[in-house]
Design an enzyme around this catalytic site. Structure first.
Site, PDB file in Angstrom:
ATOM      1  N   TYR A 194      49.882  -2.500 -93.408  1.00 27.36           N
ATOM      2  CA  TYR A 194      50.297  -3.678 -92.629  1.00 27.36           C
ATOM      3  C   TYR A 194      51.200  -3.240 -91.483  1.00 27.36           C
ATOM      4  CZ  TYR A 194      52.386  -8.323 -91.793  1.00 27.36           C
ATOM      5  OH  TYR A 194      52.823  -9.494 -91.229  1.00 27.36           O
ATOM      6  N   SER A 218      55.724  -8.270 -85.860  1.00 26.48           N
ATOM      7  CA  SER A 218      56.549  -8.370 -87.073  1.00 26.48           C
ATOM      8  C   SER A 218      57.681  -7.364 -86.950  1.00 26.48           C
ATOM      9  CB  SER A 218      55.706  -8.036 -88.308  1.00 26.48           C
ATOM     10  OG  SER A 218      56.539  -7.849 -89.442  1.00 26.48           O
TER      11      SER A 218
HETATM   12  N1  NAP Z   1      55.221 -15.006 -92.740  1.00 22.37           N
HETATM   13  C1  NAP Z   1      55.973 -13.989 -92.347  1.00 22.37           C
HETATM   14  O1  NAP Z   1      57.005 -13.666 -92.958  1.00 22.37           O
HETATM   15  C2  NAP Z   1      55.609 -13.210 -91.114  1.00 22.37           C
HETATM   16  C3  NAP Z   1      56.583 -12.364 -90.579  1.00 22.37           C
HETATM   17  C4  NAP Z   1      56.273 -11.619 -89.441  1.00 22.37           C
HETATM   18  C5  NAP Z   1      55.038 -11.741 -88.857  1.00 22.37           C
HETATM   19  N2  NAP Z   1      54.107 -12.580 -89.404  1.00 22.37           N
HETATM   20  C6  NAP Z   1      52.815 -12.673 -88.741  1.00 22.37           C
HETATM   21  O2  NAP Z   1      52.623 -13.998 -88.326  1.00 22.37           O
HETATM   22  C7  NAP Z   1      51.228 -14.284 -88.262  1.00 22.37           C
HETATM   23  C8  NAP Z   1      50.922 -15.557 -89.020  1.00 22.37           C
HETATM   24  O3  NAP Z   1      51.214 -15.341 -90.385  1.00 22.37           O
HETATM   25  P1  NAP Z   1      51.573 -16.518 -91.390  1.00 22.37           P
HETATM   26  O4  NAP Z   1      52.740 -16.058 -92.133  1.00 22.37           O
HETATM   27  O5  NAP Z   1      51.599 -17.822 -90.681  1.00 22.37           O
HETATM   28  O6  NAP Z   1      50.304 -16.406 -92.375  1.00 22.37           O
HETATM   29  P2  NAP Z   1      49.355 -17.521 -93.009  1.00 22.37           P
HETATM   30  O7  NAP Z   1      50.130 -18.737 -93.343  1.00 22.37           O
HETATM   31  O8  NAP Z   1      48.594 -16.809 -94.057  1.00 22.37           O
HETATM   32  O9  NAP Z   1      48.361 -17.897 -91.798  1.00 22.37           O
HETATM   33  C9  NAP Z   1      47.510 -16.915 -91.274  1.00 22.37           C
HETATM   34  C10 NAP Z   1      46.540 -17.570 -90.313  1.00 22.37           C
HETATM   35  O10 NAP Z   1      45.721 -16.517 -89.757  1.00 22.37           O
HETATM   36  C11 NAP Z   1      44.362 -16.845 -89.982  1.00 22.37           C
HETATM   37  N3  NAP Z   1      43.548 -15.656 -90.166  1.00 22.37           N
HETATM   38  C12 NAP Z   1      43.709 -14.669 -91.090  1.00 22.37           C
HETATM   39  N4  NAP Z   1      42.725 -13.775 -90.983  1.00 22.37           N
HETATM   40  C13 NAP Z   1      41.904 -14.215 -89.992  1.00 22.37           C
HETATM   41  C14 NAP Z   1      40.712 -13.731 -89.417  1.00 22.37           C
HETATM   42  N5  NAP Z   1      40.122 -12.603 -89.843  1.00 22.37           N
HETATM   43  N6  NAP Z   1      40.145 -14.442 -88.412  1.00 22.37           N
HETATM   44  C15 NAP Z   1      40.715 -15.576 -87.975  1.00 22.37           C
HETATM   45  N7  NAP Z   1      41.860 -16.083 -88.456  1.00 22.37           N
HETATM   46  C16 NAP Z   1      42.446 -15.404 -89.463  1.00 22.37           C
HETATM   47  C17 NAP Z   1      44.366 -17.728 -91.227  1.00 22.37           C
HETATM   48  O11 NAP Z   1      43.210 -18.559 -91.266  1.00 22.37           O
HETATM   49  P3  NAP Z   1      41.880 -18.244 -92.126  1.00 22.37           P
HETATM   50  O12 NAP Z   1      42.294 -17.538 -93.377  1.00 22.37           O
HETATM   51  O13 NAP Z   1      41.306 -19.595 -92.337  1.00 22.37           O
HETATM   52  O14 NAP Z   1      41.032 -17.408 -91.231  1.00 22.37           O
HETATM   53  C18 NAP Z   1      45.612 -18.553 -90.998  1.00 22.37           C
HETATM   54  O15 NAP Z   1      45.332 -19.643 -90.157  1.00 22.37           O
HETATM   55  C19 NAP Z   1      50.516 -13.040 -88.830  1.00 22.37           C
HETATM   56  O16 NAP Z   1      50.096 -12.213 -87.762  1.00 22.37           O
HETATM   57  C20 NAP Z   1      51.621 -12.355 -89.613  1.00 22.37           C
HETATM   58  O17 NAP Z   1      51.390 -10.967 -89.719  1.00 22.37           O
HETATM   59  C21 NAP Z   1      54.379 -13.323 -90.508  1.00 22.37           C
END
Ligand code: NAP
Length: 243
Positions: A157, A144
């Site tokens: 975070y 991130s």
């Molecule tokens: N959205 C943003 O603005 C952003 C920006 C920079 C980086 N990121 C990073 O991108 C990645 C994906 O985020 P997203 O925005 O796509 O979030 P999201 O829509 O909430 O998806 C998160 C995914 O991770 C899984 N997950 C969470 N905790 C878990 C665990 N303990 N074990 C296994 N799976 C787990 C969730 O599935 P379950 O809950 O079913 O386990 C879900 O499939 C993350 O690492 C986040 O920090 C996001």
């Protein structure tokens, strides 16, 4: 991108049930890869599997909490037993709980570190022997922008993402001689469920799309030749350049 660029290869994507991970899994399948799908919510993974299969590729649902060592070992073992190989690991699973550090509990701190940092560590550790066996083992860690800087209400975070970036830098050197390339993608705001909690101030129309992050994953893992890109930082068009 060729639909056969990754044909015969196997990718494992964590957090593949929704958001960015779902887009990554589908993008890799569109390039010809079979994919292992990791998350805790089996129903979401099953939907992604059906989309992968509609693309003519295979998908294996691997219900896993990435923070649990035994679960991770089983997930990687099952994937390799099923497909016989692992070429690409994408550590994308992550979550955040946001608020002032002063009001952050030890449980919240530990959980963010356990999922965002330890989870990626465990998947890397269990996958390296299998990636080493390929010509072009690839690891992509989704960090991130807060893995490099700080935002108000995101101390835990941010710490977990700094940990992920630090681990990636060291690992890239450790496995270089094995031909395994370790990449980090550091996005800013992406339009998923997570961002609503992290940045409620942002209008969703200015956010990047999960597919834009997936495009960068495909770009990295399909590169051949002598040039390596260690990290790509991505920001919203409306955000401050070079911030
Ligand atoms: N959205 C943003 O603005 C952003 C920006 C920079 C980086 N990121 C990073 O991108 C990645 C994906 O985020 P997203 O925005 O796509 O979030 P999201 O829509 O909430 O998806 C998160 C995914 O991770 C899984 N997950 C969470 N905790 C878990 C665990 N303990 N074990 C296994 N799976 C787990 C969730 O599935 P379950 O809950 O079913 O386990 C879900 O499939 C993350 O690492 C986040 O920090 C996001």
């Amino acid at each position: 991108m060729s639909q056969t660029e990754l044909q015969g290869q196997v990718a494992l994507v964590t957090g593949a049930g929704r958001g960015i991970g779902r887009s990554i899994a589908l993008a890799l399948a569109r390039c010809g890869a079979d994919v292992g799908l990791v998350a805790r919510t089996v129903g979401e993974l099953a939907v992604v599997r059906s989309h992968v299969e509609a693309l003519g590729r295979r998908a294996l649902v691997l219900p896993t909490d990435v923070a649990v060592e035994a679960d991770v070992r089983v997930a990687v073992g099952d994937l390799v037993a099923h497909y016989g190989r692992l070429d690409i690991l994408v550590n994308n699973a992550g979550f955040g709980e946001f608020g002032p550090l002063e009001h952050t509990s030890v449980a919240q701190w530990d959980r963010m570190m356990a999922v965002n940092a330890r989870g990626a560590f465990l998947f890397c550790r269990e996958s390296i022997p299998h990636l080493r066996a390929r010509d072009n083992g690839r690891i992509v860690n989704i960090a991130s922008v807060v893995g490099h800087k700080g935002y108000v209400n995101q101390a835990a975070y941010s710490a977990s993402k700094h940990a992920l970036v630090g681990m990636s830098k060291a690992l890239a050197r450790e496995v270089q001689a094995d031909g395994i390339r370790v990449h980090v993608i550091s996005p800013g705001g992406v339009d998923t469920g997570l961002i609503g909690d992290a940045r409620p101030d942002l209008d969703r129309s200015v956010l990047m799309s999960p597919d834009e992050v997936a495009e960068v994953v495909v770009f990295l893992v399909t590169r051949r030749g002598n040039a390596v890109i260690d990290e790509i930082r991505m920001r919203r068009a409306a955000s401050t350049p070079w911030d």
